[in-house]
Design a protein around this motif. Structure first.
Motif, PDB file in Angstrom:
ATOM      1  N   ARG A 101      27.707 -37.089  23.121  1.00  0.00           N
ATOM      2  CA  ARG A 101      28.167 -37.010  24.401  1.00  0.00           C
ATOM      3  C   ARG A 101      27.394 -36.199  25.438  1.00  0.00           C
ATOM      4  NH1 ARG A 101      33.629 -33.218  25.585  1.00  0.00           N
ATOM      5  NH2 ARG A 101      33.157 -32.874  27.703  1.00  0.00           N
ATOM      6  N   CYS A 102      26.820 -34.941  24.915  1.00  0.00           N
ATOM      7  CA  CYS A 102      25.947 -34.432  25.839  1.00  0.00           C
ATOM      8  C   CYS A 102      24.508 -34.946  26.172  1.00  0.00           C
ATOM      9  CB  CYS A 102      25.610 -33.216  25.282  1.00  0.00           C
ATOM     10  SG  CYS A 102      27.037 -31.862  25.385  1.00  0.00           S
ATOM     11  N   VAL A 103      23.991 -35.829  24.867  1.00  0.00           N
ATOM     12  CA  VAL A 103      23.151 -36.772  24.997  1.00  0.00           C
ATOM     13  C   VAL A 103      23.033 -37.704  26.155  1.00  0.00           C
ATOM     14  CG1 VAL A 103      21.458 -38.381  24.060  1.00  0.00           C
ATOM     15  CG2 VAL A 103      21.940 -36.607  22.832  1.00  0.00           C
ATOM     16  N   ALA A 104      24.362 -38.269  26.175  1.00  0.00           N
ATOM     17  CA  ALA A 104      24.630 -39.451  27.338  1.00  0.00           C
ATOM     18  C   ALA A 104      24.769 -38.635  28.648  1.00  0.00           C
ATOM     19  CB  ALA A 104      25.957 -39.894  27.266  1.00  0.00           C
ATOM     20  N   ARG A 149      29.781 -24.882  23.209  1.00  0.00           N
ATOM     21  CA  ARG A 149      30.840 -26.144  23.720  1.00  0.00           C
ATOM     22  C   ARG A 149      29.924 -26.841  24.732  1.00  0.00           C
ATOM     23  NH1 ARG A 149      35.907 -22.606  25.512  1.00  0.00           N
ATOM     24  NH2 ARG A 149      34.247 -22.285  27.037  1.00  0.00           N
ATOM     25  N   CYS A 150      30.224 -28.165  24.911  1.00  0.00           N
ATOM     26  CA  CYS A 150      29.663 -29.006  25.784  1.00  0.00           C
ATOM     27  C   CYS A 150      29.871 -28.535  27.043  1.00  0.00           C
ATOM     28  CB  CYS A 150      30.540 -30.579  25.526  1.00  0.00           C
ATOM     29  SG  CYS A 150      30.003 -31.223  23.977  1.00  0.00           S
ATOM     30  N   SER A 151      30.985 -28.045  27.532  1.00  0.00           N
ATOM     31  CA  SER A 151      31.320 -27.716  28.935  1.00  0.00           C
ATOM     32  C   SER A 151      30.376 -26.599  29.453  1.00  0.00           C
ATOM     33  CB  SER A 151      32.764 -27.370  29.167  1.00  0.00           C
ATOM     34  OG  SER A 151      33.337 -26.158  28.313  1.00  0.00           O
ATOM     35  N   ASP A 152      30.036 -25.607  28.447  1.00  0.00           N
ATOM     36  CA  ASP A 152      29.060 -24.469  28.706  1.00  0.00           C
ATOM     37  C   ASP A 152      27.719 -25.110  28.808  1.00  0.00           C
ATOM     38  OD1 ASP A 152      31.079 -22.808  28.110  1.00  0.00           O
ATOM     39  OD2 ASP A 152      30.704 -22.381  25.952  1.00  0.00           O
ATOM     40  N   LEU A 153      27.283 -26.073  28.249  1.00  0.00           N
ATOM     41  CA  LEU A 153      26.070 -26.542  28.170  1.00  0.00           C
ATOM     42  C   LEU A 153      25.628 -27.341  29.165  1.00  0.00           C
ATOM     43  CD1 LEU A 153      25.437 -26.867  24.253  1.00  0.00           C
ATOM     44  CD2 LEU A 153      24.904 -25.160  25.716  1.00  0.00           C
ATOM     45  N   VAL A 154      26.538 -28.180  29.692  1.00  0.00           N
ATOM     46  CA  VAL A 154      26.129 -28.938  30.751  1.00  0.00           C
ATOM     47  C   VAL A 154      25.553 -28.325  32.137  1.00  0.00           C
ATOM     48  CG1 VAL A 154      27.329 -30.673  32.590  1.00  0.00           C
ATOM     49  CG2 VAL A 154      27.889 -30.791  30.197  1.00  0.00           C
ATOM     50  N   GLY A 155      26.117 -27.242  32.489  1.00  0.00           N
ATOM     51  CA  GLY A 155      25.207 -26.450  33.325  1.00  0.00           C
ATOM     52  C   GLY A 155      23.697 -26.122  32.970  1.00  0.00           C
ATOM     53  N   LEU A 156      23.480 -26.207  32.091  1.00  0.00           N
ATOM     54  CA  LEU A 156      22.031 -25.880  31.621  1.00  0.00           C
ATOM     55  C   LEU A 156      21.074 -27.011  31.651  1.00  0.00           C
ATOM     56  CD1 LEU A 156      22.734 -23.590  28.330  1.00  0.00           C
ATOM     57  CD2 LEU A 156      22.299 -22.881  30.722  1.00  0.00           C
ATOM     58  N   LEU A 157      21.462 -28.085  31.792  1.00  0.00           N
ATOM     59  CA  LEU A 157      20.962 -29.357  31.746  1.00  0.00           C
ATOM     60  C   LEU A 157      19.599 -29.422  32.818  1.00  0.00           C
ATOM     61  CD1 LEU A 157      23.510 -32.485  30.964  1.00  0.00           C
ATOM     62  CD2 LEU A 157      21.651 -30.925  29.368  1.00  0.00           C
ATOM     63  N   ALA A 158      19.812 -29.076  33.858  1.00  0.00           N
ATOM     64  CA  ALA A 158      18.855 -29.146  34.895  1.00  0.00           C
ATOM     65  C   ALA A 158      17.649 -27.876  34.464  1.00  0.00           C
ATOM     66  CB  ALA A 158      19.251 -28.310  36.363  1.00  0.00           C
ATOM     67  N   ASP A 159      17.977 -26.986  33.986  1.00  0.00           N
ATOM     68  CA  ASP A 159      17.219 -26.141  33.723  1.00  0.00           C
ATOM     69  C   ASP A 159      16.273 -26.391  32.314  1.00  0.00           C
ATOM     70  OD1 ASP A 159      17.410 -24.069  35.832  1.00  0.00           O
ATOM     71  OD2 ASP A 159      18.735 -23.097  34.515  1.00  0.00           O
ATOM     72  N   LEU A 180      22.730 -35.928  29.476  1.00  0.00           N
ATOM     73  CA  LEU A 180      21.455 -35.640  29.883  1.00  0.00           C
ATOM     74  C   LEU A 180      20.746 -36.900  30.405  1.00  0.00           C
ATOM     75  CD1 LEU A 180      18.877 -33.699  29.628  1.00  0.00           C
ATOM     76  CD2 LEU A 180      18.731 -34.331  27.446  1.00  0.00           C
ATOM     77  N   LYS A 181      20.857 -38.126  29.582  1.00  0.00           N
ATOM     78  CA  LYS A 181      20.372 -39.135  30.005  1.00  0.00           C
ATOM     79  C   LYS A 181      20.629 -39.481  31.551  1.00  0.00           C
ATOM     80  CE  LYS A 181      19.192 -41.162  25.537  1.00  0.00           C
ATOM     81  NZ  LYS A 181      19.189 -42.044  24.706  1.00  0.00           N
ATOM     82  N   THR A 182      21.806 -39.237  31.765  1.00  0.00           N
ATOM     83  CA  THR A 182      22.544 -39.502  33.122  1.00  0.00           C
ATOM     84  C   THR A 182      21.939 -38.859  34.187  1.00  0.00           C
ATOM     85  OG1 THR A 182      24.892 -40.400  32.325  1.00  0.00           O
ATOM     86  CG2 THR A 182      24.423 -39.955  34.642  1.00  0.00           C
ATOM     87  N   TYR A 183      21.609 -37.518  33.791  1.00  0.00           N
ATOM     88  CA  TYR A 183      21.036 -36.682  34.560  1.00  0.00           C
ATOM     89  C   TYR A 183      19.709 -37.077  35.034  1.00  0.00           C
ATOM     90  CZ  TYR A 183      19.273 -32.257  36.710  1.00  0.00           C
ATOM     91  OH  TYR A 183      18.683 -31.304  37.472  1.00  0.00           O
ATOM     92  N   GLU A 184      18.992 -37.436  34.000  1.00  0.00           N
ATOM     93  CA  GLU A 184      17.395 -37.816  34.045  1.00  0.00           C
ATOM     94  C   GLU A 184      17.316 -39.032  34.872  1.00  0.00           C
ATOM     95  OE1 GLU A 184      15.466 -35.847  29.891  1.00  0.00           O
ATOM     96  OE2 GLU A 184      16.482 -37.732  29.982  1.00  0.00           O
ATOM     97  N   SER A 185      18.193 -39.829  34.615  1.00  0.00           N
ATOM     98  CA  SER A 185      18.103 -41.056  35.429  1.00  0.00           C
ATOM     99  C   SER A 185      18.516 -40.916  36.796  1.00  0.00           C
ATOM    100  CB  SER A 185      19.353 -42.118  34.947  1.00  0.00           C
ATOM    101  OG  SER A 185      19.029 -42.556  33.399  1.00  0.00           O
ATOM    102  N   THR A 186      19.254 -40.219  37.282  1.00  0.00           N
ATOM    103  CA  THR A 186      19.526 -39.809  38.542  1.00  0.00           C
ATOM    104  C   THR A 186      18.519 -39.032  39.375  1.00  0.00           C
ATOM    105  OG1 THR A 186      21.933 -39.318  38.191  1.00  0.00           O
ATOM    106  CG2 THR A 186      21.118 -38.361  40.189  1.00  0.00           C
ATOM    107  N   GLU A 225      18.460 -27.933  22.141  1.00  0.00           N
ATOM    108  CA  GLU A 225      18.065 -28.976  21.455  1.00  0.00           C
ATOM    109  C   GLU A 225      19.025 -29.373  20.078  1.00  0.00           C
ATOM    110  OE1 GLU A 225      13.881 -28.818  21.103  1.00  0.00           O
ATOM    111  OE2 GLU A 225      13.608 -30.149  22.835  1.00  0.00           O
ATOM    112  N   GLN A 226      19.205 -28.315  19.424  1.00  0.00           N
ATOM    113  CA  GLN A 226      20.007 -28.316  18.218  1.00  0.00           C
ATOM    114  C   GLN A 226      21.314 -29.304  18.595  1.00  0.00           C
ATOM    115  OE1 GLN A 226      20.661 -24.812  15.940  1.00  0.00           O
ATOM    116  NE2 GLN A 226      21.586 -25.934  14.288  1.00  0.00           N
ATOM    117  N   HIS A 227      21.955 -28.671  19.814  1.00  0.00           N
ATOM    118  CA  HIS A 227      23.150 -29.186  20.058  1.00  0.00           C
ATOM    119  C   HIS A 227      23.120 -30.611  20.426  1.00  0.00           C
ATOM    120  CE1 HIS A 227      27.288 -29.275  21.672  1.00  0.00           C
ATOM    121  NE2 HIS A 227      26.813 -30.050  22.773  1.00  0.00           N
ATOM    122  N   LEU A 228      22.102 -31.061  21.102  1.00  0.00           N
ATOM    123  CA  LEU A 228      22.043 -32.448  21.512  1.00  0.00           C
ATOM    124  C   LEU A 228      21.525 -33.112  20.219  1.00  0.00           C
ATOM    125  CD1 LEU A 228      19.456 -32.068  24.497  1.00  0.00           C
ATOM    126  CD2 LEU A 228      21.921 -32.688  24.740  1.00  0.00           C
TER     127      LEU A 228
END
Length: 75
Positions: free
Chosen positions: A47-50, A14-24, A52-58, A39-42
């Motif tokens: 929504r998760c791609v967005a 689920r998206c809420s589970d995966l957001v916590g993995l973006l840094a790693d 991820l992009k926000t996190y990378e921009s930050t 990667e398959q989920h992305l």
């Protein structure tokens, strides 16, 4: 491992589970199976791609700040 990692290994993806993995994910610290699952989920979740992009921009913005540009109390 942190709780998001444990969730990703045991719970449905689920998206809420995966957001916590973006840094790693960005730092390539995930086990390959989890990295591939994310990667398959992305590939299927704009929504998760967005997120991820926000996190990378930050991260990019934070890395561009020089120490001398920070107020003394933040150095």
């Amino acid at each position: 491992p942190h709780s998001a990692f444990r969730l990703a290994m045991t719970a449905p993806k689920r998206c809420s589970d995966l957001v916590g993995l973006l840094a790693d994910y960005v730092e390539r610290q995930l086990p390959s199976a989890i990295h591939q699952d994310l990667e398959q989920h992305l590939a299927e979740c704009p929504r998760c791609v967005a997120q991820l992009k926000t996190y990378e921009s930050t991260l990019s913005l934070l890395h561009s700040i020089r120490d001398e540009d920070l107020p003394k109390e933040l150095r």
